[in-house]
Design an enzyme around this catalytic site. Sequence first.
Site, PDB file in Angstrom:
ATOM      1  N   LYS A   1      85.351  16.056  39.679  1.00  0.00           N
ATOM      2  CA  LYS A   1      85.399  14.596  39.536  1.00  0.00           C
ATOM      3  C   LYS A   1      84.215  14.183  38.671  1.00  0.00           C
ATOM      4  CE  LYS A   1      85.957  10.295  42.165  1.00  0.00           C
ATOM      5  NZ  LYS A   1      85.265   9.429  41.238  1.00  0.00           N
TER       6      LYS A   1
ATOM      7  N   ARG B   1      97.392   3.822  45.326  1.00  0.00           N
ATOM      8  CA  ARG B   1      96.386   4.736  45.880  1.00  0.00           C
ATOM      9  C   ARG B   1      97.094   5.524  46.966  1.00  0.00           C
ATOM     10  NH1 ARG B   1      90.894   4.516  45.667  1.00  0.00           N
ATOM     11  NH2 ARG B   1      90.708   2.398  44.886  1.00  0.00           N
TER      12      ARG B   1
ATOM     13  N   ARG C   1      89.523   1.233  32.909  1.00  0.00           N
ATOM     14  CA  ARG C   1      89.958   1.286  34.310  1.00  0.00           C
ATOM     15  C   ARG C   1      90.550  -0.044  34.761  1.00  0.00           C
ATOM     16  NH1 ARG C   1      90.705   0.736  39.116  1.00  0.00           N
ATOM     17  NH2 ARG C   1      89.565   1.627  40.853  1.00  0.00           N
TER      18      ARG C   1
ATOM     19  N   GLU D   1      88.677  11.211  31.408  1.00  0.00           N
ATOM     20  CA  GLU D   1      87.377  10.614  31.691  1.00  0.00           C
ATOM     21  C   GLU D   1      86.505  10.815  30.458  1.00  0.00           C
ATOM     22  OE1 GLU D   1      87.157   9.077  34.555  1.00  0.00           O
ATOM     23  OE2 GLU D   1      85.053   8.971  35.157  1.00  0.00           O
TER      24      GLU D   1
ATOM     25  N   LYS E   1      90.134  12.331  46.764  1.00  0.00           N
ATOM     26  CA  LYS E   1      88.774  12.620  46.304  1.00  0.00           C
ATOM     27  C   LYS E   1      87.898  13.046  47.473  1.00  0.00           C
ATOM     28  CE  LYS E   1      87.636   7.704  46.163  1.00  0.00           C
ATOM     29  NZ  LYS E   1      87.027   6.593  45.466  1.00  0.00           N
TER      30      LYS E   1
ATOM     31  N   ARG F   1      86.944   5.906  32.893  1.00  0.00           N
ATOM     32  CA  ARG F   1      88.329   6.300  32.705  1.00  0.00           C
ATOM     33  C   ARG F   1      88.893   5.606  31.475  1.00  0.00           C
ATOM     34  NH1 ARG F   1      92.245   6.386  37.849  1.00  0.00           N
ATOM     35  NH2 ARG F   1      94.172   7.098  36.884  1.00  0.00           N
TER      36      ARG F   1
HETATM   37  P1  ATP Z   1      85.069   5.796  42.477  1.00  0.00           P
HETATM   38  O1  ATP Z   1      84.752   4.508  43.160  1.00  0.00           O
HETATM   39  O2  ATP Z   1      85.044   6.968  43.392  1.00  0.00           O
HETATM   40  O3  ATP Z   1      84.377   6.019  41.202  1.00  0.00           O
HETATM   41  P2  ATP Z   1      87.416   4.468  41.700  1.00  0.00           P
HETATM   42  O4  ATP Z   1      87.459   3.468  42.790  1.00  0.00           O
HETATM   43  O5  ATP Z   1      87.074   4.015  40.327  1.00  0.00           O
HETATM   44  O6  ATP Z   1      86.540   5.707  42.100  1.00  0.00           O
HETATM   45  P3  ATP Z   1      89.173   6.298  42.628  1.00  0.00           P
HETATM   46  O7  ATP Z   1      90.621   6.297  42.793  1.00  0.00           O
HETATM   47  O8  ATP Z   1      88.455   6.161  43.881  1.00  0.00           O
HETATM   48  O9  ATP Z   1      88.784   5.155  41.639  1.00  0.00           O
HETATM   49  O10 ATP Z   1      88.680   7.639  41.891  1.00  0.00           O
HETATM   50  C1  ATP Z   1      89.326   8.024  40.752  1.00  0.00           C
HETATM   51  C2  ATP Z   1      88.405   7.918  39.583  1.00  0.00           C
HETATM   52  O11 ATP Z   1      87.727   9.144  39.339  1.00  0.00           O
HETATM   53  C3  ATP Z   1      89.251   7.719  38.374  1.00  0.00           C
HETATM   54  O12 ATP Z   1      89.370   6.327  38.144  1.00  0.00           O
HETATM   55  C4  ATP Z   1      88.554   8.434  37.258  1.00  0.00           C
HETATM   56  O13 ATP Z   1      87.804   7.512  36.512  1.00  0.00           O
HETATM   57  C5  ATP Z   1      87.599   9.357  37.938  1.00  0.00           C
HETATM   58  N1  ATP Z   1      87.835  10.785  37.654  1.00  0.00           N
HETATM   59  C6  ATP Z   1      86.874  11.688  37.337  1.00  0.00           C
HETATM   60  N2  ATP Z   1      87.362  12.907  37.180  1.00  0.00           N
HETATM   61  C7  ATP Z   1      88.693  12.830  37.402  1.00  0.00           C
HETATM   62  C8  ATP Z   1      89.752  13.792  37.403  1.00  0.00           C
HETATM   63  N3  ATP Z   1      89.540  15.071  37.160  1.00  0.00           N
HETATM   64  N4  ATP Z   1      91.009  13.333  37.690  1.00  0.00           N
HETATM   65  C9  ATP Z   1      91.245  12.035  37.959  1.00  0.00           C
HETATM   66  N5  ATP Z   1      90.271  11.086  37.972  1.00  0.00           N
HETATM   67  C10 ATP Z   1      89.011  11.466  37.705  1.00  0.00           C
END
Ligand code: ATP
Length: 604
Positions: free
Chosen positions: A251, A428, A271, A301, A434, A256
Amino acid sequence: MAISIDRVCDCLQILDSLTGRIEMAQAMGTFLLELDTLERAPFVYLVQGQLAPPFRGGETGMSTRLVLRAIGLAVDEAGISLAVPPEKRLEEIGDMGNMAEDVLAGRRGNSLSFLDVFRTLENLALRGGVGSQEEKVRTLANLFLKLSPLSSRFVARFVVGKLRLGVGDATIIDALAYWQGGKSAKDPIENGYNLCSDLGRIATILGEEGLDGVRKLRPSPGYPIRMALCERLSSGEEIFDKIGACAVESKYDGFRCQIHSDGNRVQLFSRNLEETTPMFPEIVEATRTLFGGRTAIFEGEALGYNPETGGYHPFQVTITRKRKHNVKEKSDEIPLKMLVFDLMYLDGESWLDTPFLDRRRKIESLFPTHTFSVDEEETAPAGVFGTSRLIVAEHPSTIDHFFDEVLEEGFEGIIAKRMTGTYTAGSRNFNWIKLKRSYKNALSDTLDLVIIGFYRGKGQRTKLGIGAILTAAYDKEQDRFVSIARIGSGLTENQWISLRAMLEESVLSGKPHSVLSDIAPDYWVEPKFVIRVRADDITRSPQHTCGRRNGTEGYALRFPRITEEPRADKNPFDATTVPEIEDIYRKQKILLARHRSASPREKK
Ligand code: ATP
């Protein structure tokens, strides 16, 4: 017959007077019946306070000062004599719309058509350059001269970006469903919206082709797909219990990026689905080279790369690439690498429903890729594009081992992906899970909360003009922001000062429709800034509205602190939701129970 602006503004007045989501959706849904096909999309955008879907921008871009001048000009030309000038009246009344209605009271209006007014507002937004301000003031003054006082109220609020009806996307979806026959219409409408992020487009398709038209929608370049999101769990074992053998990726903590190529044009979306194309020329260029003449939509990313160390920069450095000015200098200083992790569309075909491992195979055939084993250290790709690092875990311990590896290498954690999972736009769920370091203790992960108000400082903080903020989670069911914590720590003095300056521009004269809170801060602000917060625990509380239902207590945070200044990559509807808070609260109770039963032994 073409609908008049007065009739549309009657509907806006009704929406403005309602507070319940269901009543709002019914009122809007009933009104949609009165509209023609061409009028529906503009009406939906208008309710959103926009001239176009949010990812196209589409605000009129007029400041309070210019709108005041336009009203002043209209008042003069109408021969109205005022006891106090419009700017003074605005100070007294506090709302641009009510002020416009007040000073233009008694006028009858020319019954303009809604579409004529909408096109005039679009022209205001398009006009730029030298002399354009004068022209805009003139055009808007002419418009006010032809409007009734009630329509002036809503047009004035709209042009200064303060329509604020409290009708969020979720309520608009309900309204469209109501218009199309009720609850059963909601799923196809929501799915269609997830594919194009454009509720105006959905309204047009519904009008022309009904629900079947929306069911036939496919991804299309230029329309951002609402992003798939992750659930969270706290160990390899939990993940394995949930989805079995799975793909596991690093991760990355960058930003994004959803990349669209329509064959000629490349567009990037963030995002929160804002267009960021001009900010990242190297990604645009690399996409053009790879996909020139082909259509594609994919995601990854973006990470700042440090050529001296050969590694990636931390998020705080990467995020400095998100800027509108001096893009070239900054891209020389911090070049980007783009690690692709999903594919949604290619050469006219949707890949959304293809199982994840097949999508991944396709990604590996399109982009330069490294194959990693678990213990191998991750290196950056040579060019702009690479693929996310991925292993397949057949056992929970492989997940845990990989997790430890990536943490050692300085990454945030891992994302486990169901091997047969589809790309679930806008949702989601457990197709992606994660696991971050922070879940291993206390309150798992940080929360993304929306600022709904702030307090004047006391004592030491008096000089800063801000002592704390009032924050809220998003309640999707009610389409409202619900209070969860007053937060007064986590920022430096300078950060508080800049936060105050930022919030000041969004101060409101009263509680906005979209907020449910029994606590009143010194100043309410428009709920648009998302802040990242850490806390020790979630507790039950009678004070807050988050999670409160049928007489139960709400949720509050214990020892909340801000961990990051407002996040530009999140919009308020992406904030932590009430079900997520409930879920964390439940998990926290289980952890606590486990801890209690383990501690007697630990004490020995
Ligand atoms: P967080 O708050 O943990 O940063 P978020 O709320 O933006 O996450 P989540 O669904 O919780 O969104 O986590 C997914 C995010 O992780 C994605 O929006 C992306 O930007 C990031 N990311 C990093 N590496 C990866 C990966 N290998 N595959 C998918 N998403 C990834």
